[in-house]
Scaffold this motif. Structure first.
Motif, short mmCIF file in Angstrom:
data_model
loop_
_atom_site.label_atom_id
_atom_site.label_comp_id
_atom_site.label_asym_id
_atom_site.label_seq_id
_atom_site.Cartn_x
_atom_site.Cartn_y
_atom_site.Cartn_z
N GLN A 83 1.03 -1.20 -0.11
CA GLN A 83 -0.04 0.12 -0.01
C GLN A 83 0.87 1.24 -0.03
O GLN A 83 1.63 1.27 0.95
CB GLN A 83 -0.75 0.06 1.36
CG GLN A 83 -1.86 1.21 1.38
CD GLN A 83 -2.89 1.39 0.33
OE1 GLN A 83 -3.35 0.18 -0.11
NE2 GLN A 83 -3.14 2.53 -0.26
N MET A 84 0.72 2.08 -1.04
CA MET A 84 1.53 3.24 -1.03
C MET A 84 0.72 4.43 -1.24
O MET A 84 0.06 4.57 -1.69
CB MET A 84 2.22 3.32 -2.56
CG MET A 84 3.07 1.94 -2.66
SD MET A 84 4.14 1.96 -4.25
CE MET A 84 2.83 1.86 -5.35
N ASN A 85 0.98 5.34 -0.05
CA ASN A 85 0.23 6.32 0.30
C ASN A 85 1.11 7.73 0.05
O ASN A 85 2.43 7.66 0.15
CB ASN A 85 -0.14 6.42 1.58
CG ASN A 85 -1.42 5.30 1.74
OD1 ASN A 85 -2.10 5.06 0.82
ND2 ASN A 85 -1.45 5.05 2.98
N ASN A 86 0.61 8.79 -0.32
CA ASN A 86 1.29 10.08 -0.22
C ASN A 86 2.61 9.92 -1.29
O ASN A 86 3.57 10.38 -1.03
CB ASN A 86 1.94 10.68 1.16
CG ASN A 86 2.34 12.02 1.10
OD1 ASN A 86 1.96 12.81 0.35
ND2 ASN A 86 3.31 12.27 2.36
N LEU A 87 1.93 9.64 -2.35
CA LEU A 87 3.17 9.12 -3.36
C LEU A 87 3.87 10.54 -3.88
O LEU A 87 3.09 11.62 -3.88
CB LEU A 87 2.58 8.39 -4.59
CG LEU A 87 2.48 7.06 -4.25
CD1 LEU A 87 1.28 6.34 -5.38
CD2 LEU A 87 3.57 6.36 -4.30
N LYS A 88 4.94 10.38 -4.33
CA LYS A 88 5.96 11.45 -4.55
C LYS A 88 6.28 11.40 -5.98
O LYS A 88 6.52 10.03 -6.30
CB LYS A 88 6.94 11.81 -3.90
CG LYS A 88 6.62 11.97 -2.37
CD LYS A 88 7.87 12.08 -1.31
CE LYS A 88 7.27 12.37 0.03
NZ LYS A 88 8.56 12.49 1.26
N PRO A 89 6.70 12.45 -6.69
CA PRO A 89 7.38 12.08 -8.27
C PRO A 89 8.44 10.99 -8.02
O PRO A 89 8.79 10.20 -8.98
CB PRO A 89 7.52 13.41 -8.60
CG PRO A 89 6.53 14.16 -7.92
CD PRO A 89 6.41 13.53 -6.53
N GLU A 90 9.49 11.20 -7.20
CA GLU A 90 10.52 10.35 -7.09
C GLU A 90 10.36 9.11 -6.61
O GLU A 90 11.17 8.13 -6.62
CB GLU A 90 11.56 10.79 -5.69
CG GLU A 90 10.77 11.23 -4.47
CD GLU A 90 10.39 12.80 -4.29
OE1 GLU A 90 9.93 13.17 -5.21
OE2 GLU A 90 10.65 13.27 -3.30
N ASP A 91 8.99 8.60 -6.41
CA ASP A 91 8.62 7.37 -6.29
C ASP A 91 8.28 6.50 -7.70
O ASP A 91 8.04 5.49 -7.84
CB ASP A 91 7.20 6.99 -5.66
CG ASP A 91 7.51 7.50 -4.01
OD1 ASP A 91 6.50 8.41 -3.69
OD2 ASP A 91 8.46 7.37 -3.19
N VAL A 121 4.77 2.40 -11.91
CA VAL A 121 4.33 3.18 -11.12
C VAL A 121 4.73 4.73 -11.45
O VAL A 121 5.94 4.70 -11.59
CB VAL A 121 4.51 2.96 -9.65
CG1 VAL A 121 4.09 4.23 -8.94
CG2 VAL A 121 3.90 1.84 -9.24
N THR A 122 4.03 5.51 -11.94
CA THR A 122 4.28 6.96 -12.43
C THR A 122 3.56 7.90 -11.40
O THR A 122 2.39 7.70 -11.42
CB THR A 122 4.00 7.17 -13.72
OG1 THR A 122 4.80 5.95 -14.50
CG2 THR A 122 4.36 8.50 -14.44
N VAL A 123 4.29 8.79 -10.93
CA VAL A 123 3.62 10.09 -9.96
C VAL A 123 3.90 11.21 -10.62
O VAL A 123 5.10 11.52 -10.84
CB VAL A 123 4.11 9.70 -8.58
CG1 VAL A 123 3.47 10.69 -7.87
CG2 VAL A 123 4.21 8.39 -7.92
N SER A 124 2.72 11.87 -10.90
CA SER A 124 3.13 13.26 -11.62
C SER A 124 2.96 14.37 -10.68
O SER A 124 2.26 14.17 -9.54
CB SER A 124 1.90 13.26 -12.50
OG SER A 124 0.72 13.46 -12.08
N SER A 125 3.55 15.21 -11.00
CA SER A 125 3.66 16.64 -9.90
C SER A 125 2.49 17.43 -10.24
O SER A 125 1.98 17.15 -11.19
CB SER A 125 4.83 17.09 -10.12
OG SER A 125 5.12 17.69 -11.46
#
Length: 125
Positions: A83-91, A121-125
């Motif tokens: 479970q991944m919460n508060n994801l950041k672009p560096e993730d 997994v791609t996290v956009s800013s």
């Protein structure tokens, strides 16, 4: 031959959440540990989290994800989750499930015997 299957990756905005799943094909988990690693473009594969496969086993996390990610297992479903919460672009990375391992080398990819194909997994800013 043990095959691990991951699912749950995708595109999410910073601050969002995703849950990754990992299950072995046709059998229960093997080895001492089930872990998650990730690899970003141009970087080495790095440790994210791992859990001891025994019932009630302890879990361990990389400092960069402590307090945001949670690894857990559902023995009835023979599945390990991240479970991944508060994801950041560096993730942003390809996330891999791995099984096997030894306690003293639990943070090292080479310690694990079996790997999934990875999920993006791609996290956009």
């Amino acid at each position: 031959q043990v095959q691990l299957s991951e699912s749950g990756g995708g595109l999410v905005q910073a601050g969002g959440s995703l849950r990754l799943s990992c299950a072995p094909s046709g059998r229960t988990f093997v080895g001492y540990l089930t872990g998650w690693f990730r690899q970003a473009p141009g970087k080495d594969r790095e440790f994210v989290a791992t859990i001891i496969n025994a019932l009630g086993g302890a879990s361990y996390y990389a400092d960069s994800v402590k307090g945001r990610f949670t690894i857990s297992r559902d023995n009835a479903k023979n599945t390990v989750y991240l479970q991944m919460n508060n994801l950041k672009p560096e993730d942003t990375a390809v996330y891999y499930c791995a099984a096997g391992g030894a306690y003293r080398n639990r943070y090292t990819p080479a310690s694990y015997d079996y790997w999934g194909q990875g999920t993006q997994v791609t996290v956009s800013s």
